[in-house]
Design a protein around this motif. Sequence first.
Motif, PDB file in Angstrom:
ATOM      1  N   ASN A 101       0.838  -1.195   0.000  1.00 21.21           N
ATOM      2  CA  ASN A 101       0.000   0.000   0.000  1.00 21.21           C
ATOM      3  C   ASN A 101       0.876   1.250   0.000  1.00 21.21           C
ATOM      4  OD1 ASN A 101      -2.454  -1.406   0.088  1.00 21.21           O
ATOM      5  ND2 ASN A 101      -2.343  -1.587   2.322  1.00 21.21           N
TER       6      ASN A 101
ATOM      7  N   SER B 105      -2.934   8.112   7.092  1.00 22.03           N
ATOM      8  CA  SER B 105      -2.424   7.178   6.096  1.00 22.03           C
ATOM      9  C   SER B 105      -1.582   6.090   6.768  1.00 22.03           C
ATOM     10  CB  SER B 105      -1.588   7.930   5.050  1.00 22.03           C
ATOM     11  OG  SER B 105      -1.116   7.058   4.054  1.00 22.03           O
ATOM     12  N   LYS B 106      -0.685   6.493   7.651  1.00 22.06           N
ATOM     13  CA  LYS B 106       0.138   5.501   8.356  1.00 22.06           C
ATOM     14  C   LYS B 106      -0.726   4.588   9.225  1.00 22.06           C
ATOM     15  CE  LYS B 106       3.074   8.331  10.296  1.00 22.06           C
ATOM     16  NZ  LYS B 106       4.257   8.831  11.039  1.00 22.06           N
ATOM     17  N   GLY B 107      -1.761   5.164   9.824  1.00 20.59           N
ATOM     18  CA  GLY B 107      -2.647   4.369  10.662  1.00 20.59           C
ATOM     19  C   GLY B 107      -3.437   3.337   9.882  1.00 20.59           C
ATOM     20  N   ALA B 108      -3.603   3.566   8.571  1.00 24.43           N
ATOM     21  CA  ALA B 108      -4.316   2.624   7.705  1.00 24.43           C
ATOM     22  C   ALA B 108      -3.367   1.584   7.107  1.00 24.43           C
ATOM     23  CB  ALA B 108      -5.041   3.390   6.596  1.00 24.43           C
ATOM     24  N   ASN B 109      -2.200   1.459   7.704  1.00 31.51           N
ATOM     25  CA  ASN B 109      -1.205   0.457   7.288  1.00 31.51           C
ATOM     26  C   ASN B 109      -0.671   0.698   5.875  1.00 31.51           C
ATOM     27  OD1 ASN B 109      -1.405  -1.067   9.748  1.00 31.51           O
ATOM     28  ND2 ASN B 109      -3.356  -1.873   8.986  1.00 31.51           N
ATOM     29  N   VAL B 110      -0.532   1.966   5.514  1.00 27.05           N
ATOM     30  CA  VAL B 110       0.128   2.315   4.255  1.00 27.05           C
ATOM     31  C   VAL B 110       1.628   2.311   4.517  1.00 27.05           C
ATOM     32  CG1 VAL B 110       0.455   4.107   2.522  1.00 27.05           C
ATOM     33  CG2 VAL B 110      -1.835   3.651   3.427  1.00 27.05           C
ATOM     34  N   GLU B 111       2.359   1.457   3.784  1.00 24.78           N
ATOM     35  CA  GLU B 111       3.778   1.269   4.069  1.00 24.78           C
ATOM     36  C   GLU B 111       4.664   2.388   3.549  1.00 24.78           C
ATOM     37  OE1 GLU B 111       2.337  -3.083   3.335  1.00 24.78           O
ATOM     38  OE2 GLU B 111       1.765  -1.077   2.696  1.00 24.78           O
TER      39      GLU B 111
ATOM     40  N   ASN C 236       4.630   6.453   2.157  1.00 24.44           N
ATOM     41  CA  ASN C 236       3.887   7.697   1.983  1.00 24.44           C
ATOM     42  C   ASN C 236       4.745   8.700   1.227  1.00 24.44           C
ATOM     43  OD1 ASN C 236       1.279   7.486   3.774  1.00 24.44           O
ATOM     44  ND2 ASN C 236       2.926   6.573   4.981  1.00 24.44           N
TER      45      ASN C 236
ATOM     46  N   GLU D 117      -8.074   7.432   9.471  1.00 26.24           N
ATOM     47  CA  GLU D 117      -7.436   6.176   9.084  1.00 26.24           C
ATOM     48  C   GLU D 117      -8.487   5.101   8.815  1.00 26.24           C
ATOM     49  OE1 GLU D 117      -6.091   3.690  12.879  1.00 26.24           O
ATOM     50  OE2 GLU D 117      -5.169   5.688  12.878  1.00 26.24           O
TER      51      GLU D 117
ATOM     52  N   ASN E 112      -8.598   3.038   5.369  1.00 26.15           N
ATOM     53  CA  ASN E 112      -8.499   1.579   5.450  1.00 26.15           C
ATOM     54  C   ASN E 112      -9.684   0.898   4.773  1.00 26.15           C
ATOM     55  OD1 ASN E 112      -6.974  -0.679   6.499  1.00 26.15           O
ATOM     56  ND2 ASN E 112      -8.666  -1.004   7.921  1.00 26.15           N
TER      57      ASN E 112
ATOM     58  N   ASN F 249      -9.499  -1.560   1.470  1.00 27.38           N
ATOM     59  CA  ASN F 249     -10.048  -2.915   1.556  1.00 27.38           C
ATOM     60  C   ASN F 249     -11.154  -3.137   0.537  1.00 27.38           C
ATOM     61  OD1 ASN F 249      -8.318  -3.643   3.626  1.00 27.38           O
ATOM     62  ND2 ASN F 249      -9.760  -3.131   5.252  1.00 27.38           N
TER      63      ASN F 249
END
Length: 461
Positions: free
Chosen positions: A2, A39-45, A47, A111, A115, A119
Amino acid sequence: MNISIILAAGEGTRMKSKLPKVLHKVCGKPILQYVIDASKGANVEKNVVVVGYGGDITKEYFKEEPIIFKTQPIGEGIPYGTGYAVMQAIDHIDDNSTITILYGDTPLITESTINKLINYHNKSGFQATVLTAIFEEPTGYGRIIREDSGNILKIVEQKDASEEEKKIKEINSGIYCFDGKLLKYALSKIDNNNAQNEYYITDVIGILKEEGHRVGAYIIEDSTEIHGVNSRVQLSFSEKIMKDRINERHMENGVTIIDPSNTYIEDTVKIGRDTIIYPGVSLEGSTEIGEDCIIRNNSRIVNSIISSNVIIESSTIEDSQVGENTHIGPFAHLRPNSNIGENVKIGNFVEVKNSVIKDNTKAGHLAYIGDADVGHDVNIGCGVIFVNYNGKEKFRTTVGDNSFIGSNSNLVAPVKVEARGYVAAGSTIVEEVPEGALSIARAAQVNKIGWVEKKDLIKDK
């Protein structure tokens, strides 16, 4: 993988500010920080932030963040547009990645929404997914035209919409998910053959649709999340929504906020349960409040740690620590680097700066305690001044345990009052007070009988 591409290159001319738009703050944090955190909280690796106007300032501010910056060229002849901005990050678009396009001026995005969008995009097998919203008054927004299957047929801008299409209330938020390989392909196909001479990311949707790819739409649950900030008025709107979110979060966690509409708590503040916050309170920065505290009206606490069972009344506390069962105020001021122990009383109009005050000590009113180390069980009387500055340098004062400093005394630093030392009221102390000694440092009183009559200072009435 992501990956997010956060567009933050806009100048924000309507802000009328020297500061880049994305660095203006909402509840103590830059608006861009909220987008990065979501964005980081939604597990985006990965940014990637695309900056333009004021880019150097923005990069400097976020230099500790694990993000990638790309700079969009600025100047005459540059085509601009959202599509052009995304092109600046093309080297970071992996073929097998899911790319989320976000905007650096939408601090209310969460987030959870990012997310859910990712998904939905992946599980539904779409090649592109548009985050949409339902607006009762959609004027000015691009309308979402759906196929019978529910997938997106096209996005029609307000100026190009028919009367029937203008009645559609589902709008384009401008936030998207794309398959990385197809996004790169479509970016190579878009052009700037339009009235604004700009490259638009919406053209990517059209290209993918025309070539038979599936384009979906995910309706956001709370449309305020896509609210952008382009003016001070819009900044104020975001501030209000964020303030309400923060206050509600604390109340749900067991904090009593008497009047949330008149309480300002920044996003980074932590508060323990059963603490009561009264109207007019401002809690800022990295402040942490313990359990069972009472923070009364018009107190301001910045970057400070307040332990449990503390009462603070109409006072200001900055970059300091306060121990359990301590009472501060009313109208006290703890300036930076004040470390107050347990069961301490810092009372009316007492100012403390760069000092350590140990347990059970009391300074009830009208005192200045600066650059001092004060022991436990000390009494500091009314009007006491720790004289710490000679015009060039600051010096420290030490007061030992169980000492008593009488009212209206001056302790001229550097000086030390040993344990159980007593200073008589009205004294100016310039030398060490030995342990257990009483120090009297004032001129002897002289009464001159009849002096007033001799000077003829009393007039007959």
